[in-house]
Design an enzyme around this catalytic site. Structure first.
Site, mmCIF file in Angstrom:
data_model
loop_
_atom_site.group_PDB
_atom_site.id
_atom_site.type_symbol
_atom_site.label_atom_id
_atom_site.label_comp_id
_atom_site.label_asym_id
_atom_site.label_seq_id
_atom_site.Cartn_x
_atom_site.Cartn_y
_atom_site.Cartn_z
ATOM 1 N N ARG A 34 -7.655 -25.499 -54.352
ATOM 2 C CA ARG A 34 -9.057 -26.045 -55.019
ATOM 3 C C ARG A 34 -8.843 -25.944 -55.946
ATOM 4 O O ARG A 34 -9.474 -24.900 -56.228
ATOM 5 C CB ARG A 34 -9.183 -27.588 -54.080
ATOM 6 C CG ARG A 34 -10.245 -26.169 -53.760
ATOM 7 C CD ARG A 34 -11.132 -27.277 -52.127
ATOM 8 N NE ARG A 34 -10.123 -27.456 -51.376
ATOM 9 C CZ ARG A 34 -9.744 -27.082 -50.316
ATOM 10 N NH1 ARG A 34 -10.338 -25.787 -50.146
ATOM 11 N NH2 ARG A 34 -8.990 -27.391 -49.432
ATOM 12 N N ASN A 49 -0.011 -23.842 -54.320
ATOM 13 C CA ASN A 49 -0.543 -23.805 -53.013
ATOM 14 C C ASN A 49 0.059 -23.187 -52.855
ATOM 15 O O ASN A 49 1.677 -22.973 -52.895
ATOM 16 C CB ASN A 49 0.270 -25.167 -52.195
ATOM 17 C CG ASN A 49 0.299 -25.299 -50.615
ATOM 18 O OD1 ASN A 49 0.572 -24.655 -50.419
ATOM 19 N ND2 ASN A 49 0.531 -26.760 -50.235
ATOM 20 N N TYR A 139 -4.111 -15.850 -35.691
ATOM 21 C CA TYR A 139 -4.608 -15.335 -36.565
ATOM 22 C C TYR A 139 -4.097 -13.947 -36.036
ATOM 23 O O TYR A 139 -3.831 -13.837 -37.115
ATOM 24 C CB TYR A 139 -5.985 -15.823 -36.769
ATOM 25 C CG TYR A 139 -6.276 -15.048 -37.928
ATOM 26 C CD1 TYR A 139 -7.620 -13.988 -37.452
ATOM 27 C CD2 TYR A 139 -6.701 -15.270 -38.831
ATOM 28 C CE1 TYR A 139 -7.469 -13.005 -38.456
ATOM 29 C CE2 TYR A 139 -7.295 -14.256 -40.083
ATOM 30 C CZ TYR A 139 -7.912 -12.972 -39.223
ATOM 31 O OH TYR A 139 -8.522 -12.877 -40.494
HETATM 32 C C1 VAH Z 1 -12.558 -13.925 -38.969
HETATM 33 N N1 VAH Z 1 -13.598 -13.151 -39.893
HETATM 34 O O1 VAH Z 1 -13.806 -13.949 -37.808
HETATM 35 C C2 VAH Z 1 -12.611 -12.860 -39.456
HETATM 36 C C3 VAH Z 1 -11.979 -12.061 -39.546
HETATM 37 C C4 VAH Z 1 -12.227 -9.622 -37.746
HETATM 38 C C5 VAH Z 1 -12.125 -11.030 -38.332
HETATM 39 O O2 VAH Z 1 -10.800 -11.433 -39.363
HETATM 40 O O3 VAH Z 1 -11.242 -14.682 -37.976
#
Ligand code: VAH
Length: 312
Positions: A34, A49, A139
Site C-alpha cells: 500500500r 503485492n 515465522y
Molecule cells: C520479531 N522483530 O519479533 C522480529 C524479529 C528476532 C525478532 O524477527 O518477530
C-alpha cells in the site's frame, strides 16, 4: 538501480533512506502493498503485492534492478495468528523474487533472516552459526526454510543472494509490525507518553537486539563486501547486544527517574521468546566482512529518548 520490496516496514523504511543517500534517490525504487504514509516528491514508489507474480514481473522488467532488497514479511507474533498467510507471504514471496532475480539476472539480492530460526534445542548463549535449529514459530519456520532456499538458489543458479539473521531491532522512526521483540520499542514510546510501561515479556527474558543504525550499516557492509569474502549463503548470525526488560527499564530510569515498569505473565509472545537465544555468536560476519556493532544499551537509550522526544 535498486528495487526494494516491503519498503514501508520498520527495516525497509530506514534501509530505503540509506540506499537513497548512497545510490541517489533516482536509483532507488521502493514498493509495498500500500502507499507509504510519507513520500517526498523525488522519491519513486510502486504499489506491489509480492505474491502477484505477473505484476512483480512487470515491475522487474520496468526497472531492470541490478540489486533487490526483499523486506516484505509477516513477523512472529502476527504469524501465530495467521500461520498459513505467514507461510504464503514469507515463502512464496521469496520464491517469486528468487525466480525473477535469476531470470532477469539481478546482480545482488538481500533477504533478512532472523534469530527466530533457533529453537528450544539450539544453544541458549552465544548461539553459533551452525547448530540445531528447531523453530517453534511459523515465522521462524519460514525463515529457516527461506535460508535453505537462498543457499539452494545460490548453488544451483549462482545467484548472489546475501542474508543476515537479524536480532530484535530497535528504532524510533517506523513502528515495528507484530514482532515478539517489539516491547523494546514500545517501552520508549510509552515511557515518554505515560511515564510507565507494562511489558508483555517477563523481567528476565534476555534477547539479542540490534539498533537500527547498526542494522542498516551492517546490511550495506554485507552487500558491499567482495563476493569472494562471502562464505555463508544461508544467513549470517549478527549480534548487537543482549538485555532483559528489567535491564532496559533500569537504563530508561537513569534518564526518566519517574519511569515505572510492570509485567503481564500471560502473553503468547513469551512462549516464542522462551525458545529464542539469549545471545548470538557472530564470528563469521566479523571474520568475513568485518562486522562490528557500535550501539550499546546506554547509547541506544539516549538516542531513542532524544529522538522520540523531538519527533513523536
Ligand atoms: C520479531 N522483530 O519479533 C522480529 C524479529 C528476532 C525478532 O524477527 O518477530
Amino acid at each position: 538501480r535498486i528495487l526494494m520490496i516491503g519498503s514501508n516496514g520498520q527495516i525497509g523504511s530506514e534501509l530505503a533512506t540509506a540506499l537513497r543517500r548512497r545510490f541517489g534517490t533516482e536509483n532507488v525504487i521502493t514498493s509495498d502493498i500500500r502507499e507509504p504514509t510519507v513520500l517526498k516528491e523525488d522519491e519513486i514508489f510502486e504499489i506491489i503485492n509480492v505474491l502477484d507474480k505477473p505484476a512483480l514481473t512487470d515491475l522487474f522488467e520496468k526497472y531492470k534492478p541490478t540489486q533487490l532488497y526483499l523486506l516484505a514479511a509477516m513477523l512472529s507474533a502476527t504469524g501465530e495468528k495467521y500461520p498459513q498467510k505467514a507461510w504464503d507471504l514469507n515463502i512464496n514471496g521469496l520464491l517469486n523474487v528468487l525466480d525473477l532475480a535469476v531470470e532477469l539476472d539481478v546482480k545482488k539480492v538481500f533477504w533478512p533472516s532472523s534469530i527466530a530460526v533457533f529453537g528450544p534445542h539450539s544453544p541458549k548463549q552465544n548461539t553459533d552459526q551452525y547448530c540445531v535449529m528447531d523453530p517453534v514459530s511459523i515465522y521462524g519456520v519460514t525463515k529457516l526454510a527461506g535460508e535453505r532456499l537462498c543457499e539452494y538458489y545460490h548453488h544451483k543458479y549462482k545467484l548472489d543472494i546475501r542474508s543476515v539473521r537479524f536480532p530484535g531491532i530497535i528504532s524510533w522512526k517506523t513502528a515495528p509490525g507484530g514482532g515478539t521483540t517489539d516491547y523494546a520499542v514500545d517501552i520508549f514510546i510509552e515511557a515518554l507518553k505515560y511515564g510507565r510501561y507494562t511489558c508483555f515479556l517477563s523481567a528476565n527474558t534476555a534477547l539479542p537486539m540490534l539498533y537500527m543504525e547498526d542494522a542498516v550499516r551492517g546490511t550495506m557492509e554485507l552487500m558491499d563486501a567482495p563476493v569472494e569474502q562471502i562464505s555463508i549463503r544461508s544467513s549470517y548470525n549478527l549480534a548487537g547486544l543482549s538485555f532483559t526488560p528489567s535491564e532496559i527499564g533500569k537504563e530508561i530510569k537513569k534518564i526518566l527517574p519517574n519511569f515505572e515498569m510492570s509485567y503481564v505473565d500471560d502473553d503468547p509472545r513469551q512462549a516464542i521468546a522462551d525458545t529464542w537465544p539469549a545471545s548470538i555468536d557472530d564470528a563469521y560476519a566479523r571474520r568475513d566482512w568485518g562486522w562490528k556493532p557500535k550501539f550499546d544499551l546506554e547509547s541506544i537509550t539516549e538516542d531513542m529518548i532524544a529522538n522520540l522526544k523531538t519527533n513523536v
